[in-house]
Design a protein around this motif. Structure first.
Motif, PDB file in Angstrom:
ATOM      1  N   GLU A  35       0.829  -1.221   0.000  1.00  0.00           N
ATOM      2  CA  GLU A  35       0.000   0.000   0.000  1.00  0.00           C
ATOM      3  C   GLU A  35       0.852   1.255   0.000  1.00  0.00           C
ATOM      4  OE1 GLU A  35      -3.062  -0.069   3.003  1.00  0.00           O
ATOM      5  OE2 GLU A  35      -4.209  -1.560   1.877  1.00  0.00           O
ATOM      6  N   ARG A  36       1.961   1.196   0.691  1.00  0.00           N
ATOM      7  CA  ARG A  36       2.843   2.355   0.768  1.00  0.00           C
ATOM      8  C   ARG A  36       3.357   2.750  -0.612  1.00  0.00           C
ATOM      9  NH1 ARG A  36       6.779   1.244   5.532  1.00  0.00           N
ATOM     10  NH2 ARG A  36       4.982   1.601   6.879  1.00  0.00           N
ATOM     11  N   PHE A  37       3.475   1.770  -1.498  1.00  0.00           N
ATOM     12  CA  PHE A  37       3.936   2.055  -2.854  1.00  0.00           C
ATOM     13  C   PHE A  37       2.766   2.333  -3.807  1.00  0.00           C
ATOM     14  CE2 PHE A  37       7.973   0.725  -1.289  1.00  0.00           C
ATOM     15  CZ  PHE A  37       8.902   1.305  -2.136  1.00  0.00           C
ATOM     16  N   GLY A  38       1.599   2.497  -3.242  1.00  0.00           N
ATOM     17  CA  GLY A  38       0.479   2.918  -4.067  1.00  0.00           C
ATOM     18  C   GLY A  38      -0.211   1.801  -4.834  1.00  0.00           C
ATOM     19  N   ARG A 112      -2.446  -0.433 -10.791  1.00  0.00           N
ATOM     20  CA  ARG A 112      -1.500  -0.992  -9.815  1.00  0.00           C
ATOM     21  C   ARG A 112      -2.310  -1.740  -8.781  1.00  0.00           C
ATOM     22  NH1 ARG A 112       3.029   2.302  -9.789  1.00  0.00           N
ATOM     23  NH2 ARG A 112       3.339   2.040  -7.567  1.00  0.00           N
ATOM     24  N   GLU A 153      10.682  -0.082 -10.248  1.00  0.00           N
ATOM     25  CA  GLU A 153       9.944   0.163  -9.004  1.00  0.00           C
ATOM     26  C   GLU A 153       9.737  -1.138  -8.230  1.00  0.00           C
ATOM     27  OE1 GLU A 153       5.829   1.346  -9.400  1.00  0.00           O
ATOM     28  OE2 GLU A 153       6.074   2.854  -7.845  1.00  0.00           O
ATOM     29  N   ALA A 276      18.217   4.946  -7.933  1.00  0.00           N
ATOM     30  CA  ALA A 276      17.491   6.197  -7.659  1.00  0.00           C
ATOM     31  C   ALA A 276      16.301   5.952  -6.729  1.00  0.00           C
ATOM     32  CB  ALA A 276      17.015   6.833  -8.966  1.00  0.00           C
ATOM     33  N   PHE A 277      15.768   4.737  -6.765  1.00  0.00           N
ATOM     34  CA  PHE A 277      14.662   4.386  -5.866  1.00  0.00           C
ATOM     35  C   PHE A 277      15.153   4.186  -4.429  1.00  0.00           C
ATOM     36  CE2 PHE A 277      11.589   3.402  -9.293  1.00  0.00           C
ATOM     37  CZ  PHE A 277      10.414   3.793  -8.679  1.00  0.00           C
TER      38      PHE A 277
ATOM     39  N   LEU B 378      11.649  10.470  -7.156  1.00  0.00           N
ATOM     40  CA  LEU B 378      11.761   9.178  -6.474  1.00  0.00           C
ATOM     41  C   LEU B 378      12.261   9.361  -5.044  1.00  0.00           C
ATOM     42  CD1 LEU B 378      13.203   6.889  -9.295  1.00  0.00           C
ATOM     43  CD2 LEU B 378      10.827   7.180  -8.547  1.00  0.00           C
ATOM     44  N   ARG B 385       7.130   7.655   1.808  1.00  0.00           N
ATOM     45  CA  ARG B 385       6.846   6.260   2.158  1.00  0.00           C
ATOM     46  C   ARG B 385       7.491   5.903   3.485  1.00  0.00           C
ATOM     47  NH1 ARG B 385       8.221   4.779  -3.957  1.00  0.00           N
ATOM     48  NH2 ARG B 385       6.110   5.016  -4.814  1.00  0.00           N
ATOM     49  N   HIS B 386       8.696   6.394   3.679  1.00  0.00           N
ATOM     50  CA  HIS B 386       9.396   6.130   4.925  1.00  0.00           C
ATOM     51  C   HIS B 386       8.597   6.672   6.107  1.00  0.00           C
ATOM     52  CE1 HIS B 386      12.963   4.844   7.011  1.00  0.00           C
ATOM     53  NE2 HIS B 386      12.909   5.941   7.733  1.00  0.00           N
ATOM     54  N   GLY B 388       5.510   6.598   6.232  1.00  0.00           N
ATOM     55  CA  GLY B 388       4.252   5.856   6.296  1.00  0.00           C
ATOM     56  C   GLY B 388       3.152   6.421   5.413  1.00  0.00           C
ATOM     57  N   ILE B 389       3.494   7.321   4.528  1.00  0.00           N
ATOM     58  CA  ILE B 389       2.493   7.923   3.640  1.00  0.00           C
ATOM     59  C   ILE B 389       2.498   7.163   2.313  1.00  0.00           C
ATOM     60  CG2 ILE B 389       1.888  10.035   2.366  1.00  0.00           C
ATOM     61  CD1 ILE B 389       3.166  11.605   4.742  1.00  0.00           C
ATOM     62  N   ALA B 390       1.361   6.597   1.955  1.00  0.00           N
ATOM     63  CA  ALA B 390       1.270   5.775   0.740  1.00  0.00           C
ATOM     64  C   ALA B 390       1.385   6.674  -0.486  1.00  0.00           C
ATOM     65  CB  ALA B 390      -0.037   5.004   0.725  1.00  0.00           C
ATOM     66  N   THR B 391       2.381   6.417  -1.296  1.00  0.00           N
ATOM     67  CA  THR B 391       2.736   7.333  -2.369  1.00  0.00           C
ATOM     68  C   THR B 391       2.934   6.620  -3.689  1.00  0.00           C
ATOM     69  OG1 THR B 391       3.901   8.686  -0.724  1.00  0.00           O
ATOM     70  CG2 THR B 391       4.418   9.103  -3.050  1.00  0.00           C
ATOM     71  N   GLU B 392       2.327   7.171  -4.730  1.00  0.00           N
ATOM     72  CA  GLU B 392       2.534   6.663  -6.078  1.00  0.00           C
ATOM     73  C   GLU B 392       3.286   7.733  -6.859  1.00  0.00           C
ATOM     74  OE1 GLU B 392      -1.082   5.455  -8.018  1.00  0.00           O
ATOM     75  OE2 GLU B 392      -0.184   5.572 -10.015  1.00  0.00           O
TER      76      GLU B 392
END
Lengths: 461, 461
Positions: A35-38, A112, A153, A276-277, B378, B385-386, B388-392
């Motif tokens: 979920e954190r990665f969307g 996604r 990703e 970069a990620f 990125l 994300r670190h 805890g915020i879900a990010t795309e």
């Protein structure tokens, strides 16, 4: 009355509650990271129409499918008329393809999704083989096209998941099917069927050794020149130790046909972007032996291994595919994804002593010292629950010692005693069964105290 | 290639992602509350041995079972030799009985378990009837005995769950099978078979009205005296408006045989304790028409209804039973439990407009204004994300307007723009798609700002 023996079929993993909690924690961690990665959740039915499920497959998979018949169908004698109408899903990829094709107009692309559900395979009963197991999948599906950047990703998600699962150092191995295909072409092995057969032999490297594989490739069945066999063996043994090393080793492969150049360019972009990620170079590597489902994946492929437990094999695999759902729709739906087979992973980790039974989800047991005070115990438990502290109350009296023993056996850490003395003094006695310690705390500070203890325990594990 | 139509069988509920999120939130809420009351998770296999699953049942249930056959069994022609070996579970109670009998020595009693999994019934295809649906169950199982106090804890859990689900005011209805049985005995209806038939008629009160039921009871089939029929009708129409009222109405039933006195004493204790558990009197009531699975429950029985949506019927039911697993073990295992049929409930609530599509689990979309800045995007996403915020992150470029449209369609609330200007100034532009607002925030304060917004959104719903 004669008793029916209580039992389950072989090949299912049924856990006792404290093990189930450990398993559930892993599921939660994976889900949180997805979920954190969307990625968005979907769930699909366990039962699908057989014709929908079995369009593409054949061979092994089809032989392992569980078919489903309602009592009605059985009674109507419909069972012998060819393939039954319904079957249990054997993976989450086919249901995803069906889902995307069915709901295409209602979805936003790139789509996604994550999906964490059980799948079913009629495997032969054997230690470590599961007939029912969890798959935890993510995929990004494009409409018409999907940038190769998405391929970078995926390792970032893998890194995030396994770092948080904390099951030891791991490496994400990358390869590219185009690079492989192009390289094989450059050696005169252009037929994809033959490439597949060669790769199947190469796959035996770890088990049988280089000599065995070389002899097979140069022997009657393949008849490859010694020089070609040597090149193949050298190719599949390429591993990188850093990003620079990976880029260098890709360059060192020399010029090749178009597919190879395309694969090399993709791999380079993916490797650079993974950096970069924010994935540390210690955690990913070029590994030109990774092939994966040869008829399905078309570009980047991944495998993930635990550095200290290579015998476990890949714990998370996947790759890039050209077209997800060609059997259901004329839309072109390229995608990239991975799968974690959590049931098998959990079982292997437990087998290797890497995960233990969890502490109980119950934080506190409120004991019953004096039956007449039950309303006071219930009120206290209500306060704790309201504060989000999972609390069980002993409702059936009995000796305190027996109540402590119950808590200990059930893995509950904190036990609260509230007797006449405590009630008079406005305090509560807290027994910490893990530290084998006990202390008195003013009733008004109980929640604060327990929260601190529980947060510490959560951090310390 | 001819396409296979992508479709699922009738009677399954497959959701689009934003609906799946709403459904998942309900599952999470139920699970959180079950855990808060000290229930432990278990999961059992979907496939059970048919002989294990079908020991007790007969009639309706057996006719609705889905049997399972692996391809191997089909090919071996084993399908016609009587009942297939495997079947899908049709509820979570039989698997619980099997589980407790199988693992009895490894469990601590009272055993408090929750289980939230799907079950399967070969229902006829019909609107609102599901062939695959979630059940969310809790049960407390005692060894040899289980205090009636546990019967009072269950409504406390129901109250906690449905208060937090926030689907409107509700009432937990209580009755006791012993009280019912005793009262019927006192009217000369001692045979349990006949009691059942009478209750089945009484169950038609809401649909057919009192006159119809009275005529049936005094008619040929039952031949009850008018006075007895009147008493039965008066009994089943008893409802309480408060705890005192409930206790008073129980007393007003007058003396009766032993079973009735026992039932009355149990109900009184349970009603008083529910109060001590902190359940407001507005949320529970005596309702002497509740009977539930007549051959299974033996004491307290529960149903729960939404005050403003009586047509939905009971949304959470259960009760006390004498012996969970007599078909598998000679141990006496009394228990009490409830079940929430979440798939049906969700479907009905959505149908009644009481739940909407959820906001996305994705909190933030980082747009791609300038391809060359991808590493910066990125890195920013990694920070979010670190935290805890879900990010795309938009990985495939394109016009900003199109990227905003994607976010809007996908239900993502916050969109981040990081162009040359912003990078130079060390700020970030945040577009709030819900408020149709946008603001600039220093990069160093982005996480704090978003956290405040997201927490507010979580509280406000």
């Amino acid at each position: 009355m004669a008793l029916t023996p209580a039992r389950t079929m072989p090949g299912v993993l049924e856990l006792l509650p404290l093990d189930q909690i450990a398993f559930q924690r892993m599921l939660d961690t994976i889900r949180r990271n997805y979920e954190r990665f969307g990625f968005l959740p979907i769930e699909t039915p366990v039962i699908e129409y057989s014709d929908v499920l079995l369009t593409k497959t054949g061979g092994e998979t089809e032989r392992q499918v569980y078919f489903v018949q309602s009592t009605g169908a059985l009674n109507a004698g419909k069972v012998d008329e060819g393939m039954p109408e319904l079957a249990l899903r054997f993976d989450l990829t086919v249901p995803l393809a069906r889902y995307v094709a069915e709901h295409e107009r209602d979805l936003s692309f790139p789509f996604r999704r994550y999906q964490m559900q059980r799948v079913y395979r009629g495997e032969r009963a054997q230690r470590g083989r599961f007939r029912e197991f969890y798959q935890c999948d993510i995929d990004v599906i494009g409409k018409d096209a999907l940038s190769v950047r998405y391929d970078a990703e995926i390792p970032a998600v893998i890194y995030s998941v396994f770092r948080e699962l904390a099951i030891g150092p791991f490496t994400i191995h990358l390869n590219n099917r185009k690079l492989m295909r192009g390289y094989f072409e450059s050696l005169g092995i252009a037929d994809s069927e033959q490439q597949m057969l060669v790769l199947r032999e190469v796959d035996k490297l770890d088990k049988r050794g280089a000599d065995y594989v070389r002899e097979t490739l140069t022997g009657e069945a393949f008849g490859l020149p010694a020089e070609v066999a040597a090149k193949i063996l050298a190719f599949v043994q390429v591993r990188s130790t850093s990003l620079q090393d990976a880029l260098g080793k890709l360059d060192a492969l020399g010029q090749g046909p178009e597919a190879m150049e395309q694969g090399r360019a993709e791999l380079k972009e993916v490797l650079r972007l993974i950096h970069a990620f924010g994935v540390p170079e210690t955690h990913y590597a070029l590994n030109l032996s990774i092939a994966r489902g040869l008829d399905y994946y078309t570009g980047t492929v991944y495998e993930t291994t635990l550095n200290e437990h290579p015998q476990i094999g890949s714990i998370c695999s996947g790759g890039r595919y050209e077209n997800l759902a060609s059997q259901y729709t004329r839309s072109q739906l390229p995608g990239v994804g991975i799968s974690i087979g959590l049931t098998r992973l959990y079982w292997q980790l437990r087998d290797a002593g890497l995960i233990n039974t969890a502490a109980s989800t119950v934080d506190v047991l409120v004991t019953q010292m004096d039956e007449a005070q039950l309303p006071a115990y219930l009120a206290l438990a209500g306060e704790l629950r309201h504060a989000g502290i999972a609390t069980e109350v002993v409702l059936e009296g009995g000796k305190l010692g027996k109540q402590f023993k119950y808590a200990d056996r059930a893995g509950i850490r904190f036990v609260i005693v509230l007797g006449e003395d405590e009630l008079a003094k406005g305090v509560v006695t807290v027994k910490d069964l893990r530290r084998e310690d006990q202390f008195e705390v003013p009733r008004s500070e109980l929640i604060k105290t327990l929260r601190v203890e529980l947060e510490q325990a959560a951090v310390m594990g």
